[in-house]
Design a protein around this motif. Sequence first.
Motif, short mmCIF file in Angstrom:
data_model
loop_
_atom_site.label_atom_id
_atom_site.label_comp_id
_atom_site.label_asym_id
_atom_site.label_seq_id
_atom_site.Cartn_x
_atom_site.Cartn_y
_atom_site.Cartn_z
N UNK A 1 55.69 -9.25 40.50
CA UNK A 1 57.11 -9.38 40.15
C UNK A 1 57.31 -10.40 39.03
N UNK A 2 56.48 -11.43 38.97
CA UNK A 2 56.65 -12.50 38.00
C UNK A 2 56.35 -12.01 36.58
N UNK A 3 55.29 -11.22 36.40
CA UNK A 3 54.92 -10.75 35.05
C UNK A 3 56.07 -9.98 34.39
N UNK A 4 56.66 -8.96 35.05
CA UNK A 4 57.79 -8.28 34.41
C UNK A 4 58.99 -9.22 34.20
N UNK A 5 59.18 -10.16 35.12
CA UNK A 5 60.29 -11.10 34.99
C UNK A 5 60.11 -11.96 33.74
N UNK A 6 58.88 -12.45 33.54
CA UNK A 6 58.62 -13.26 32.34
C UNK A 6 58.81 -12.44 31.08
N UNK A 7 58.36 -11.18 31.11
CA UNK A 7 58.55 -10.29 29.95
C UNK A 7 60.03 -10.12 29.66
N UNK A 8 60.83 -9.90 30.72
CA UNK A 8 62.28 -9.74 30.55
C UNK A 8 62.91 -11.02 30.01
N UNK B 1 61.46 -13.27 28.20
CA UNK B 1 61.04 -13.41 26.81
C UNK B 1 61.90 -12.51 25.91
N UNK B 2 62.09 -11.25 26.34
CA UNK B 2 62.91 -10.33 25.56
C UNK B 2 64.35 -10.83 25.46
N UNK B 3 64.88 -11.32 26.59
CA UNK B 3 66.25 -11.84 26.60
C UNK B 3 66.34 -13.05 25.67
N UNK C 1 68.69 -13.30 22.49
CA UNK C 1 69.63 -14.41 22.42
C UNK C 1 69.46 -15.16 21.11
N UNK C 2 68.22 -15.38 20.69
CA UNK C 2 67.97 -16.07 19.42
C UNK C 2 68.49 -15.24 18.24
N UNK C 3 68.26 -13.94 18.30
CA UNK C 3 68.80 -13.06 17.23
C UNK C 3 70.32 -13.12 17.20
#
Length: 185
Positions: free
Chosen positions: A156-163, A165-167, A171-173
Amino acid sequence: VFFEGSIKGLNEGAPVIFNGVKIGAVTNIRLIYDPADSSIRIPVIIELEPEKVERADVAERQPVEGMKLFIEKGLRAQLQMQSIVTGQLMIALDFFPDKPARYVSFIKESPEIPSVPTPFEELTKTVHDLQIKEIVKKLNLTLNSARKLIQHIDNKVDPLITNITKTSEVTQDTLAGMQATLKQT
């Protein structure tokens, strides 16, 4: 006296003591097989010296009755080391009022003094009763459950970290776009 377990190191002539005072000796050790229940009993015959124990009052001596009274008050026999070097044992008499009297009642011609196990025998019995195999089995089940839980959390943590990172990138963009819009404004 009947002892549970081995009496290796106890010999005829071994002292019988009470609070460090020799009050008797082992006179006979036998091995008796009982075909009724296929058990083996080892009666240890001791002879006490009644003159070693005196009464404070002037009452008539009745050793057998006195012994029965002592047993009711918790008198028990226990094997103890006489010599660590030679491994010889002796019999110590003492009061253990919290230990129930366990009688074998196999020999009727002599009064029986109940015995108590040595501290080492009690420890061995406690360890034996712990059911180590069952505890290890339950511990292994618990460890397997913990391993599965950790793997589930990792999945569960790996997809959460990916999400996250994408978020964060989105947010930076968005922030960069807002800064550009603010500059233009």
